[in-house]
Design an enzyme around this catalytic site. Sequence first.
Site, mmCIF file in Angstrom:
data_model
loop_
_atom_site.group_PDB
_atom_site.id
_atom_site.type_symbol
_atom_site.label_atom_id
_atom_site.label_comp_id
_atom_site.label_asym_id
_atom_site.label_seq_id
_atom_site.Cartn_x
_atom_site.Cartn_y
_atom_site.Cartn_z
ATOM 1 N N GLU A 179 0.794 -1.225 0.000
ATOM 2 C CA GLU A 179 0.000 0.000 0.000
ATOM 3 C C GLU A 179 0.829 1.279 0.000
ATOM 4 O O GLU A 179 0.746 2.096 -0.909
ATOM 5 C CB GLU A 179 -0.935 -0.027 1.204
ATOM 6 C CG GLU A 179 -2.124 0.877 1.072
ATOM 7 C CD GLU A 179 -3.035 0.783 2.280
ATOM 8 O OE1 GLU A 179 -2.889 -0.168 3.087
ATOM 9 O OE2 GLU A 179 -3.884 1.687 2.415
ATOM 10 N N HIS A 232 19.313 25.314 33.606
ATOM 11 C CA HIS A 232 18.257 26.173 34.125
ATOM 12 C C HIS A 232 18.045 27.346 33.194
ATOM 13 O O HIS A 232 19.022 27.908 32.707
ATOM 14 C CB HIS A 232 18.653 26.691 35.509
ATOM 15 C CG HIS A 232 17.672 27.689 36.054
ATOM 16 N ND1 HIS A 232 16.455 27.299 36.590
ATOM 17 C CD2 HIS A 232 17.727 29.046 36.125
ATOM 18 C CE1 HIS A 232 15.806 28.384 36.976
ATOM 19 N NE2 HIS A 232 16.543 29.444 36.710
HETATM 20 C C1 FAD Z 1 -3.743 6.701 14.985
HETATM 21 C C2 FAD Z 1 -2.429 6.081 15.403
HETATM 22 C C3 FAD Z 1 -1.484 6.844 16.056
HETATM 23 C C4 FAD Z 1 -0.272 6.285 16.437
HETATM 24 N N1 FAD Z 1 0.643 7.054 17.075
HETATM 25 C C5 FAD Z 1 1.820 6.523 17.447
HETATM 26 C C6 FAD Z 1 2.801 7.312 18.078
HETATM 27 O O1 FAD Z 1 2.617 8.507 18.303
HETATM 28 N N2 FAD Z 1 3.969 6.728 18.413
HETATM 29 C C7 FAD Z 1 4.225 5.404 18.175
HETATM 30 O O2 FAD Z 1 5.299 4.912 18.508
HETATM 31 N N3 FAD Z 1 3.295 4.628 17.578
HETATM 32 C C8 FAD Z 1 2.115 5.157 17.209
HETATM 33 N N4 FAD Z 1 1.196 4.369 16.580
HETATM 34 C C9 FAD Z 1 1.524 2.955 16.346
HETATM 35 C C10 FAD Z 1 2.453 2.800 15.133
HETATM 36 O O3 FAD Z 1 1.828 3.343 14.004
HETATM 37 C C11 FAD Z 1 2.772 1.330 14.931
HETATM 38 O O4 FAD Z 1 3.297 0.790 16.122
HETATM 39 C C12 FAD Z 1 3.783 1.152 13.814
HETATM 40 O O5 FAD Z 1 3.309 1.661 12.592
HETATM 41 C C13 FAD Z 1 4.125 -0.331 13.653
HETATM 42 O O6 FAD Z 1 5.055 -0.471 12.630
HETATM 43 P P1 FAD Z 1 5.158 -1.801 11.778
HETATM 44 O O7 FAD Z 1 6.312 -1.595 10.852
HETATM 45 O O8 FAD Z 1 5.160 -2.974 12.652
HETATM 46 O O9 FAD Z 1 3.802 -1.895 10.952
HETATM 47 P P2 FAD Z 1 2.981 -0.876 10.040
HETATM 48 O O10 FAD Z 1 3.382 0.517 10.210
HETATM 49 O O11 FAD Z 1 1.560 -1.239 10.232
HETATM 50 O O12 FAD Z 1 3.428 -1.289 8.564
HETATM 51 C C14 FAD Z 1 3.116 -2.533 8.028
HETATM 52 C C15 FAD Z 1 3.115 -2.434 6.520
HETATM 53 O O13 FAD Z 1 2.990 -3.747 5.969
HETATM 54 C C16 FAD Z 1 2.187 -3.674 4.807
HETATM 55 N N5 FAD Z 1 1.651 -5.016 4.555
HETATM 56 C C17 FAD Z 1 0.805 -5.726 5.332
HETATM 57 N N6 FAD Z 1 0.585 -6.947 4.795
HETATM 58 C C18 FAD Z 1 1.299 -7.005 3.650
HETATM 59 C C19 FAD Z 1 1.485 -7.983 2.650
HETATM 60 N N7 FAD Z 1 0.891 -9.174 2.710
HETATM 61 N N8 FAD Z 1 2.288 -7.696 1.595
HETATM 62 C C20 FAD Z 1 2.902 -6.491 1.519
HETATM 63 N N9 FAD Z 1 2.770 -5.523 2.433
HETATM 64 C C21 FAD Z 1 1.983 -5.778 3.491
HETATM 65 C C22 FAD Z 1 1.128 -2.649 5.158
HETATM 66 O O14 FAD Z 1 0.558 -2.085 4.009
HETATM 67 C C23 FAD Z 1 1.942 -1.634 5.978
HETATM 68 O O15 FAD Z 1 2.420 -0.596 5.159
HETATM 69 C C24 FAD Z 1 -0.021 4.914 16.162
HETATM 70 C C25 FAD Z 1 -0.958 4.142 15.487
HETATM 71 C C26 FAD Z 1 -2.145 4.716 15.108
HETATM 72 C C27 FAD Z 1 -3.153 3.873 14.377
#
Ligand code: FAD
Length: 463
Positions: A36, A442
């Site tokens: 995506e 400070h």
């Molecule tokens: C509204 C909101 C606010 C947040 N605020 C914070 C914050 O302030 N600080 C913080 O630390 N965390 C925050 N988070 C949490 C943070 O976004 C996640 O912890 C983080 O994005 C996790 O990273 P990740 O790489 O594990 O997965 P993700 O960021 O979810 O990325 C996973 C990727 O894998 C891709 N994918 C999935 N399946 C497949 C497949 N089969 N083939 C190819 N691609 C695939 C998806 O499209 C996605 O792009 C927030 C979350 C939300 C929803």
Amino acid sequence: MSKSFDMIVIGAGPGGYVAAIRGAQLGLKVAIVEREHLGGICLNWGCIPTKAMLRTSEVFHLMHRAKEFGLKAEGIGYDLDAVVKRSRAIAKQLNSGVGHLLKKNKVAVLMGEATLPAKGKVSVKTENGTEELTSNNIVLATGARARELPGLEADGDLVWTYKHALVPKRMPKKLLVIGSGAIGIEFASFYNALGSETTVVEVMDRILPVEDAEISTFAKKQFEKQGMTIREKAMVKQLDRGKGKVTAHIEAAGKVTKEEFDTVISAVGIVGNTEGLGLEALGVNVDRTHVVTDVRCRTGVDGLYAIGDIAGAPWLAHKASHEGVMVAELIAGGHPHAVDADSIAGCTYCLPQVASVGLTEAQAKEQGYDVKVGRFPFIGNGKAIALGEPEGLVKTVFDAKTGALLGAHMVGAEVTELIQGYVVGRQLETTEEDLMQTVFPHPTLSEMMHEAVLDAWGRAIHY
Ligand SMILES: Cc1cc2nc3c(=O)[nH]c(=O)nc-3n(C[C@H](O)[C@H](O)[C@H](O)COP(=O)(O)OP(=O)(O)OC[C@H]3O[C@@H](n4cnc5c(N)ncnc54)[C@H](O)[C@@H]3O)c2cc1C
């Protein structure tokens, strides 16, 4: 013919793209597959766009306080489309930045949906057909999505998930937020500041339930002062959707009451993106939508790792990235330290902000520690008063026997920037003595971090 790589990463969120870059830096031939958007939820629909919106509400809040600062601001208002446009533009900028970084590091990027047809194999369905890749090292970083509870599912019109709440077409007049974790509270804070009449319903006995109880109580009082309604130990059982309105059935103390709202944000947790990948056939252990791993993110299937949200709590971007680096180093033949989940700070960017690391006072006591607790209120700090931010609290929890810093908890202005001081302290296995000997500049808010340590030993100066 299949293409072979030293490391294939599935998912380009903060876990995946960081793992890919670190792997490439270490000389590995790396491919990353993303279905995506580069940057994952964090850059596109999570951390970054929410912070852009929360900055708007913070400035708006300050504009209303202009008189206090000797300023004049008249006709204060907002343009919702412009607020959203700014947030989306920032997300887009960072999304392009990730593309640039991957290119610079010579990571092969494939846009498409990945599956694992067999051990060591990745199949990618792209716009132009299916590509087959092979590698002895595959990193699952597919992240998570919003949890949907039966009957409370989002429809994008009356009931929103975080995605809908980030691109609102209208400002809610009367808003119900279900769930008071970081995501729920951040949206409640944003919409409340911009004028929505906001109610938060939390099933646990207090809001921000993972935080220290004193911090939750402090934050609750501040939110209530800002006009929010907080209902704890309460559960939304049912949503009746009508024309432009939703009737929520809210159960508390064994009684169900009905209340009308025009918008509901459901923020009841997340579920891991584990399905459709072929994990069952490979024998990967999945527990309640999260891949089970050891402390070095190994799944138990040779050469298959899982990092970030798909690998379980804490669901934070910096945890995902740190695991990404660790796994890349492991694959490249290094001996990296396991990620210490107890030293990962959690931050909530509401108004006032909340930040913490390590054990709460209650957890420390449950674990049998004899604790020494220090507290320092913002009202005792010159910089906080000069900033016009005298409401807040810094709390430290120490092991009375060894002086080890077990936990630190904060609520108030800019605490999300301050918490890292204590994180570094924990990483360096600091004791109260080291912290007391440290000279803090400070006037800064950081002086409260010093005073909260001094207070644990009855030595605070300014309160
Ligand atoms: C509204 C909101 C606010 C947040 N605020 C914070 C914050 O302030 N600080 C913080 O630390 N965390 C925050 N988070 C949490 C943070 O976004 C996640 O912890 C983080 O994005 C996790 O990273 P990740 O790489 O594990 O997965 P993700 O960021 O979810 O990325 C996973 C990727 O894998 C891709 N994918 C999935 N399946 C497949 C497949 N089969 N083939 C190819 N691609 C695939 C998806 O499209 C996605 O792009 C927030 C979350 C939300 C929803």
